[in-house]
Enzyme design. Structure first.
Site, PDB file in Angstrom:
ATOM      1  CG  HIS A 153     -27.407 -13.130  27.937  1.00 45.12           C
ATOM      2  ND1 HIS A 153     -28.063 -12.560  26.880  1.00 45.12           N
ATOM      3  CD2 HIS A 153     -26.975 -12.102  28.720  1.00 45.12           C
ATOM      4  CE1 HIS A 153     -28.059 -11.240  27.025  1.00 45.12           C
ATOM      5  NE2 HIS A 153     -27.394 -10.941  28.107  1.00 45.12           N
ATOM      6  CG  HIS A 213      -5.899   2.349  -0.080  1.00 44.69           C
ATOM      7  ND1 HIS A 213      -5.601   1.126   0.496  1.00 44.69           N
ATOM      8  CD2 HIS A 213      -6.427   3.098   0.916  1.00 44.69           C
ATOM      9  CE1 HIS A 213      -5.926   1.142   1.771  1.00 44.69           C
ATOM     10  NE2 HIS A 213      -6.427   2.327   2.057  1.00 44.69           N
ATOM     11  CD  GLU A 262     -19.211  -6.290  25.848  1.00 44.75           C
ATOM     12  OE1 GLU A 262     -20.191  -6.540  26.573  1.00 44.75           O
ATOM     13  OE2 GLU A 262     -19.282  -5.553  24.838  1.00 44.75           O
ATOM     14  CG  HIS A 322      -1.789  -1.202   1.352  1.00 44.05           C
ATOM     15  ND1 HIS A 322      -1.300  -2.443   1.686  1.00 44.05           N
ATOM     16  CD2 HIS A 322      -3.135  -1.344   1.182  1.00 44.05           C
ATOM     17  CE1 HIS A 322      -2.299  -3.311   1.718  1.00 44.05           C
ATOM     18  NE2 HIS A 322      -3.412  -2.677   1.408  1.00 44.05           N
TER      19      HIS A 322
END
Length: 676
Positions: free
Chosen positions: A472, A261, A410, A27
């Site tokens: 859960h 890029h 998280e 890149h």
């Protein structure tokens, strides 16, 4: 004639573009556009010891877009960390210049990067660690953390957590350059996002400075303002040109092209020879550092040596006046923990392993003063509040606490822990429900790649979460972790250690392993109470310390067993119940606890055979996918587990419906043996 600052930046552009061209992949565009910033940063602002890149009180530079590694390697070459042959070997086998940077402190690389977003999130962790240490030992050691982020990193969701937390904590030691060039890999940014970045970061409490990111004077002024800031983190929005300096086949300006890029300039439609020539280099020999650029960075080295000498003088004065604190600082920086007497930890009998973990954390809070614990807004449920009750949370202007409250984040939380570990001086741990480890696995993977001793506290480990239902209840999660546990790092070690303790005593042993481990460690803990396992010798605490071997015999018989029952976590107690019933039928039974298959496989073949001998039928029980135990049970046995998601109902009801009881173990083992 070019001024020397521009010439140095062009030197970086030449090297970066040539590296990608020679490798035929990479890149170049972003590296060429960001060259002006990194040149000013390294030649004028970044403070470190050029003779010891591990000096703990150095400024740090965290690269978020790892694909811009040619820019980093090139500026580090100017700084003396890489030679031209190493740059020319970019992306090749055995070279120190891989496609995405891998942490290498001896070469000035602070972090492994590649997955966008994690790099600047780790920078946040390093900035918090710096504030933590300064709060305890003084401003003489204060230093800055610089981060470099791209459009892609800004878009990754983790950036929201970083922006919010850094602003909330007022981390004025965090300075981030946003390389805003409106180009992504396959599109322009305006095609996917039109949000007001400046307003967003200002709303989070950042100081935001917008500049021409290719103008050395504006970069210099922005960095000076950022370094002087005392209340807020700083975002420098640098509007840059992708592929700045690139030349097309007809000699035209070839910058600001999407095509530059992610591919060599020649493949993108540009002309590498004309580009190198236009930037002042020799197309036949592009891997050169210009003589006056060498002198520029040599002068910077001398300036840095003087800065380091002054810093060492300050440190010496402080050490002479604070000998006890100095000894504590040295312990922190060593990465070692003080001697801990785990026999003094009383977790109680027949408790949930999360509750046992809380007791251990409470003890560690009193004895490990550089341990930092975080929880994703679940501390009273994942029981990391056992630690919090012995300290207080960090807050803006007060980093004397040892608990971080990142909120419901998280992914960001886990990245912060990685950054703390990279910075050094702290021992990071973080907690949440096991099912939410899904949000953290990309971070765990980078922790494994970087060999970071982060501790993960994952509670509510099975369908026995109960009424909360399938969203859960982790079913496939342990199997996923066990797969990662099979991976080895560059040292040949297990990259991750996963421990699922079977009772309170194993939980203490698991924490001992985690605290002494130099790799990431996951503790998978129960929500519900678990009966203590039997103690053949009468000393369950001592027997549980065999957890360090990964698997060991909990309950045995005379001679060769007719069957071996094995499991981890809460299922081991269920196997013990089933074993008692089998024994009453005259079946010779052995019960084995396997908290970590990885650690078990690291033991000698003789030990493995002594615990799980070949030729003896085996029955495995798991609250997850049966494949979790497949490598241990083998083809001479059976595994009872789940091949479906959970249901919303009380844990006891689910145990009955799913067949998790001593009676069901008895029935299944009898049926299995009848087939033999």
């Amino acid at each position: 004639m070019k001024d020397l600052t521009t010439k140095a930046a062009d030197n970086i552009r030449i090297l970066a573009a040539s590296m990608v061209e020679k490798a035929k992949s990479g890149h170049p565009g972003g590296a060429m556009g960001g060259a002006d910033f990194v040149n000013i940063l390294y030649s004028e602002f970044l403070r470190y010891n050029p003779d010891d890149s591990r000096y703990p009180f150095r400024d740090r530079f965290f690269l978020d877009p790892g694909h811009m590694s040619p820019m980093l390697y090139s500026v580090l070459a100017l700084a003396g960390y890489f030679n031209m042959d190493e740059l020319a070997a970019f992306r090749q086998w055995g070279s120190p210049t891989p496609g995405h940077p891998e942490v290498d402190l001896d070469r000035g690389i602070e972090n492994t990067s590649g997955p966008l977003g994690q790099g600047h999130a780790m920078a946040l962790g390093a900035a918090i660690a710096e504030r933590f240490l300064v709060a305890r030992f003084g401003d003489w050691m204060a230093h800055k953390t610089y981060a470099f982020i791209s459009d892609g990193g800004i878009q990754e969701e983790v950036s929201q957590g970083v922006g919010r937390i850094a602003g909330h904590l007022g981390l004025s030691n965090l300075i981030m350059f946003y390389d805003s060039n409106n180009i992504q890999l396959s599109t322009k940014v305006e095609e996917v996002s039109t949000e007001d970045i400046v307003a967003k970061y200002e709303a989070w409490g950042w100081s935001v400075i917008s500049i021409d990111g290719n103008d050395p004077a504006e970069i210099r002024q922005a960095l000076s303002r950022a370094v002087a800031e005392t209340e807020k983190p700083t975002l420098i929005v640098g509007h840059t040109l992708m592929g700045k300096g690139a030349v097309g086949k007809e000699g035209e300006d070839f910058s600001n092209k999407v095509s530059t890029h992610g591919q060599p300039l020649s493949a993108a439609g540009g002309d590498i020879a004309k580009t190198v020539a236009a930037l002042g280099g020799d197309p036949e020999n592009p891997f050169v550092i210009f003589d006056d650029v060498k002198e520029l960075y040599a002068r910077r080295r001398e300036e840095l040596k003087k800065w380091y000498a002054l810093r060492r003088e300050e440190e010496s004065i402080w050490r002479a006046a604070n000998k006890e604190q100095a000894a504590e600082l040295d312990l922190f920086l060593s990465g070692k923990t003080p001697a801990i007497d785990y026999s003094q930890i009383n977790c109680g009998d027949n408790v949930a392993t999360r509750a046992a973990s809380a007791a251990v954390l409470s003890y560690l809070a009193e004895h490990v003063q550089n341990m930092v614990v975080a929880s994703a807004d679940l501390s009273n449920s994942d029981k990391t509040d056992g630690f919090l009750k012995k300290t207080h949370a960090m807050r803006k202007g007060d980093f004397t606490g040892r608990f971080l409250q990142p909120g419901v984040a998280e992914f960001t939380m886990a990245c912060i822990m990685n950054g703390m570990a990279l910075h050094g001086g702290v021992i990071p741990a973080c907690g949440t429900f096991f099912v939410f480890s899904d949000y953290m696995k990309p971070v765990l993977r980078l922790a494994a790649l970087q060999r970071l001793p982060v501790k993960y506290v994952w509670t509510h480990d099975s369908f026995r979460v109960g009424e909360d239902g399938p969203t859960h209840q982790p079913i496939e999660h342990e199997a996923q972790l066990r797969l990662m546990e099979q991976l080895r790092n560059h040292r040949g070690e297990r990259s991750v250690v996963v421990l699922r303790p079977a009772d309170s005593y194993e939980t203490v042993a698991a924490w001992k392993v985690a605290m002494e481990n130099e790799r990431p460690t996951a503790l998978v803990l129960s929500r519900q109470n678990i009966k203590n396992l039997p103690a053949a010798s009468g000393d369950r605490r001592k027997e549980a310390m065999q957890l360090v071997k990964g698997a060991y015999v909990v309950m045995d018989c005379e001679g060769t067993p007719d069957v071996i029952l094995l499991a981890s976590g809460s299922e081991v107690a269920t196997l013990v119940d089933g074993a008692e019933k089998l024994k009453a039928d005259g079946v010779k039974v052995r019960v084995v606890s396997v908290p970590s298959e990885g650690l078990f496989r690291d033991q000698s073949k003789e030990y493995q055979q002594s615990v799980l001998p070949c030729g003896v039928p085996k029955f495995g029980l798991t609250s997850g996918l049966p494949v979790t135990l497949a490598g241990l049970v083998g083809c001479d046995g059976e595994i009872a587990g789940l091949d479906h998601f959970g249901y919303s109902a009380p844990a006891g009801v689910l145990d009955k419906e799913f067949g998790f009881s001593g009676e069901k173990v008895y029935e299944k083992v009898k049926a299995m043996l009848a087939k033999k």
